[in-house]
Design an enzyme around this catalytic site. Structure first.
Site, PDB file in Angstrom:
ATOM      1  N   TYR A 144       0.849  -1.203   0.000  1.00 53.68           N
ATOM      2  CA  TYR A 144       0.000   0.000   0.000  1.00 53.68           C
ATOM      3  C   TYR A 144       0.871   1.233   0.000  1.00 53.68           C
ATOM      4  O   TYR A 144       1.825   1.317   0.759  1.00 53.68           O
ATOM      5  CB  TYR A 144      -0.945   0.026   1.208  1.00 53.68           C
ATOM      6  CG  TYR A 144      -2.379   0.029   0.754  1.00 53.68           C
ATOM      7  CD1 TYR A 144      -2.917   1.140   0.107  1.00 53.68           C
ATOM      8  CD2 TYR A 144      -3.184  -1.099   0.891  1.00 53.68           C
ATOM      9  CE1 TYR A 144      -4.208   1.132  -0.373  1.00 53.68           C
ATOM     10  CE2 TYR A 144      -4.482  -1.114   0.411  1.00 53.68           C
ATOM     11  CZ  TYR A 144      -4.985   0.004  -0.222  1.00 53.68           C
ATOM     12  OH  TYR A 144      -6.258  -0.004  -0.706  1.00 53.68           O
ATOM     13  N   ARG A 159      -1.968  -2.846 -18.211  1.00 52.91           N
ATOM     14  CA  ARG A 159      -3.209  -2.063 -18.183  1.00 52.91           C
ATOM     15  C   ARG A 159      -3.015  -0.933 -17.172  1.00 52.91           C
ATOM     16  O   ARG A 159      -2.604  -1.166 -16.038  1.00 52.91           O
ATOM     17  CB  ARG A 159      -4.385  -2.927 -17.743  1.00 52.91           C
ATOM     18  CG  ARG A 159      -4.604  -4.132 -18.605  1.00 52.91           C
ATOM     19  CD  ARG A 159      -6.030  -4.620 -18.530  1.00 52.91           C
ATOM     20  NE  ARG A 159      -6.861  -3.808 -19.376  1.00 52.91           N
ATOM     21  CZ  ARG A 159      -6.926  -3.937 -20.688  1.00 52.91           C
ATOM     22  NH1 ARG A 159      -6.222  -4.845 -21.312  1.00 52.91           N
ATOM     23  NH2 ARG A 159      -7.718  -3.161 -21.390  1.00 52.91           N
ATOM     24  N   ASP A 198      -5.864  13.265 -25.517  1.00 51.62           N
ATOM     25  CA  ASP A 198      -5.956  11.888 -25.024  1.00 51.62           C
ATOM     26  C   ASP A 198      -5.369  10.997 -26.109  1.00 51.62           C
ATOM     27  O   ASP A 198      -6.003  10.736 -27.133  1.00 51.62           O
ATOM     28  CB  ASP A 198      -7.429  11.556 -24.758  1.00 51.62           C
ATOM     29  CG  ASP A 198      -7.620  10.117 -24.284  1.00 51.62           C
ATOM     30  OD1 ASP A 198      -6.651   9.339 -24.309  1.00 51.62           O
ATOM     31  OD2 ASP A 198      -8.764   9.786 -23.901  1.00 51.62           O
ATOM     32  N   THR A 216      -3.468   5.754 -22.018  1.00 47.44           N
ATOM     33  CA  THR A 216      -3.412   4.427 -21.417  1.00 47.44           C
ATOM     34  C   THR A 216      -2.018   3.898 -21.696  1.00 47.44           C
ATOM     35  O   THR A 216      -1.315   4.370 -22.597  1.00 47.44           O
ATOM     36  CB  THR A 216      -4.440   3.470 -22.056  1.00 47.44           C
ATOM     37  OG1 THR A 216      -4.242   3.477 -23.468  1.00 47.44           O
ATOM     38  CG2 THR A 216      -5.864   3.869 -21.739  1.00 47.44           C
ATOM     39  N   LYS A 246      -2.172   0.019 -24.775  1.00 45.84           N
ATOM     40  CA  LYS A 246      -2.562  -0.120 -26.190  1.00 45.84           C
ATOM     41  C   LYS A 246      -1.290  -0.169 -27.048  1.00 45.84           C
ATOM     42  O   LYS A 246      -0.486  -1.052 -26.835  1.00 45.84           O
ATOM     43  CB  LYS A 246      -3.553   0.975 -26.557  1.00 45.84           C
ATOM     44  CG  LYS A 246      -4.860   0.839 -25.739  1.00 45.84           C
ATOM     45  CD  LYS A 246      -5.896   1.904 -26.016  1.00 45.84           C
ATOM     46  CE  LYS A 246      -7.095   1.718 -25.086  1.00 45.84           C
ATOM     47  NZ  LYS A 246      -8.085   2.808 -25.215  1.00 45.84           N
ATOM     48  N   GLU A 305      -0.404   4.864  -0.678  1.00 46.78           N
ATOM     49  CA  GLU A 305      -1.120   6.132  -0.935  1.00 46.78           C
ATOM     50  C   GLU A 305      -0.177   7.306  -0.760  1.00 46.78           C
ATOM     51  O   GLU A 305       0.629   7.338   0.165  1.00 46.78           O
ATOM     52  CB  GLU A 305      -2.288   6.273   0.049  1.00 46.78           C
ATOM     53  CG  GLU A 305      -3.476   5.409  -0.324  1.00 46.78           C
ATOM     54  CD  GLU A 305      -4.633   5.566   0.641  1.00 46.78           C
ATOM     55  OE1 GLU A 305      -4.524   6.338   1.613  1.00 46.78           O
ATOM     56  OE2 GLU A 305      -5.659   4.898   0.408  1.00 46.78           O
TER      57      GLU A 305
HETATM   58  C1  LIG Z   1      -9.077   3.196 -24.437  1.00 51.74           C
HETATM   59  C2  LIG Z   1      -9.301   4.645 -24.265  1.00 51.74           C
HETATM   60  C3  LIG Z   1      -9.515   5.206 -22.997  1.00 51.74           C
HETATM   61  C4  LIG Z   1      -9.867   4.451 -21.774  1.00 51.74           C
HETATM   62  O1  LIG Z   1      -9.127   3.493 -21.315  1.00 51.74           O
HETATM   63  P1  LIG Z   1      -9.615   2.460 -20.192  1.00 51.74           P
HETATM   64  O2  LIG Z   1      -8.309   2.052 -19.664  1.00 51.74           O
HETATM   65  O3  LIG Z   1     -10.373   1.413 -20.908  1.00 51.74           O
HETATM   66  O4  LIG Z   1     -10.451   3.192 -19.200  1.00 51.74           O
HETATM   67  C5  LIG Z   1      -9.581   6.593 -22.894  1.00 51.74           C
HETATM   68  N1  LIG Z   1      -9.472   7.357 -23.970  1.00 51.74           N
HETATM   69  C6  LIG Z   1      -9.315   6.852 -25.211  1.00 51.74           C
HETATM   70  C7  LIG Z   1      -9.210   7.777 -26.360  1.00 51.74           C
HETATM   71  C8  LIG Z   1      -9.235   5.478 -25.398  1.00 51.74           C
HETATM   72  O5  LIG Z   1      -9.113   4.993 -26.634  1.00 51.74           O
END
Ligand SMILES: *Cc1c(COP(=O)(O)O)cnc(C)c1O
Length: 414
Positions: free
Chosen positions: A53, A234, A199, A225, A228, A55
């Site tokens: 933990y 993740r 994003d 993220t 991807k 925080e």
């Molecule tokens: C995949 C994605 C997210 C969210 O990701 P999670 O980890 O599934 O919450 C946010 N923004 C965009 C543009 C995405 O493609």
């Protein structure tokens, strides 16, 4: 032999895990948001950091015994800074949507206006969809892609921005295959005094691999993220200019989250280290070459791709001229061992649960080592499977061919 201890200790989970391993090994993964992480990343995820933990932030934790968590979090941050040239990085967000939530909490108030890409034109749930917290809390106005070109029209973005005077302009997508004009977004935001938020969840790996332009130099805040194209665990991270650092950190903890997942942080550090190597640039380059080859093969065979091609790792295929909808295509392809996701197309006449398109992406198959020739072969299987969507024998025959191709390209597992 994989996962030997689980096999010994828990036969039920072991059986499910083995089935998933076989599914991943024997199928072709074209879901644009998926990838295969390295064995090193997998080991970090399964490491004893999961016991901790922590925080708070480095040097200011609310629990004892965090000296090594501090080390690994600091390492992840410094590697992320090097990778993206960011002034400030927070690596604690548990996933992309909570990272975006933290950005909104740090910078705007409920009811404030945010300009983002329309969801069925390629945006994300957390960019103002009415069923998502973002759409419930904030007043989203949206720009679109042009019907004729499938591309974002920056003059239209400017027009809407001047009219609506948003507090924030959001650029980013889950299903758009063209490059964003980051600089122009920034200029428009400056004209109306809006905060700039990018994003890059989908394209972070292509940016880290130096194949497409980065918004980091221009934008106030950038989220991504890590799982991807970036090919890490993740999770997510937030990058920002120094002047937003304190507010962003406070919004992540204690605003949004409690303890960070330190095993994920260790895995992020490893993935960023991998992305800093020259091999990763070759990977990112090949991801794009593969997507271009697949799009080209599909278009040569009469398939319509939104915007007539791709600059990145993905494409949205409009199936309306094929007498098909996305869901039946997804199901038929799945029977043939090819994993895809149905997708809305811009100006879709069909409902979101049964939209007119499918989205295809090449990050995962490229990690396995496949190249343009395999992409053209896969495109041919897609075409054949869709033509024979009701013929289970034919789909099974394709599945066997898929399986033998995949046998030559093992997925990373321990
Ligand atoms: C995949 C994605 C997210 C969210 O990701 P999670 O980890 O599934 O919450 C946010 N923004 C965009 C543009 C995405 O493609």
């Amino acid at each position: 032999m994989e996962y030997t201890t689980i096999k010994k200790e828990d036969a039920e989970v072991s059986k499910i895990l083995e089935a998933e391993r076989v599914r991943q090994q024997e199928g072709i993964e074209l879901i644009a948001s998926e990838n295969y992480v390295s064995v090193a990343v997998q080991e970090a995820l399964g490491s004893i950091f999961t016991n901790k933990y922590s925080e708070g932030y480095s040097g200011k934790r609310y629990y004892a015994g965090n000296e090594f968590v501090d080390d690994v979090e600091n390492l992840a941050i410094s590697r992320a800074k090097e990778l993206f040239g960011a002034e400030h990085v927070n690596v604690q967000p548990l996933s992309g949507s909570p990272a975006n939530a933290a950005v909104y909490f740090a910078t705007v108030k409920p009811g404030d206006k945010i300009l983002g890409l329309k969801l069925d034109h390629g945006g994300h749930l957390s960019h103002g969809h009415p069923v998502n917290f973002s759409g419930m809390l904030y007043d989203f106005v949206q720009y679109t892609v042009k019907k004729e070109t499938g591309e974002i029209d920056m003059d239209e973005v400017r027009e809407i921005a001047l009219r609506e005077k948003p507090k924030m302009i959001l650029a980013g997508f889950s299903a758009y295959s063209r490059n964003m004009d980051w600089k122009r977004f920034k200029e428009i935001a400056d004209e109306v005094g809006a905060i700039t938020f990018a994003d890059i969840a989908h394209i972070a790996g292509l940016i880290a691999g130096k194949q497409i332009e980065s918004p980091v130099p221009y934008f106030d805040i950038v989220t991504t993220t890590t799982h991807k194209t970036l090919r890490g665990p993740r999770g997510a991270m937030i990058m920002c200019k120094e002047k937003f650092a304190k507010d962003i950190d406070r919004a992540v903890f204690p605003g949004m989250q409690g303890g960070p997942h330190d095993n994920n942080t260790a895995a992020k550090a490893i993935a960023f280290g991998e992305a800093l190597k020259p091999e990763f640039q070759a990977y990112a380059k090949q991801v794009i070459l593969n997507a271009k080859a697949m799009a080209d093969e599909l278009m040569k065979n009469g398939f319509k791709i939104i915007s007539d091609g791709t600059d990145n790792h993905l494409m949205v295929v409009d199936l309306s001229n094929q007498g098909l909808v996305g869901k039946e295509a997804e199901v038929a392809l799945d029977k043939a061992g090819i994993s895809t996701s149905r997708s809305t197309i811009p100006y879709d006449i069909n409902p979101p649960m049964n939209p007119s398109g499918i989205r295809l992406g090449t990050p995962a198959v490229t990690t396995r080592g496949m190249k343009e020739a395999e992409m053209r072969q896969i495109a041919q299987w897609i075409i054949e499977a869709l033509k024979n969507k009701d013929d289970d024998n034919k789909l099974e025959a394709i599945r066997q061919e898929v399986k033998s191709l995949c046998a030559k390209y093992p997925i990373p597992t321990f």
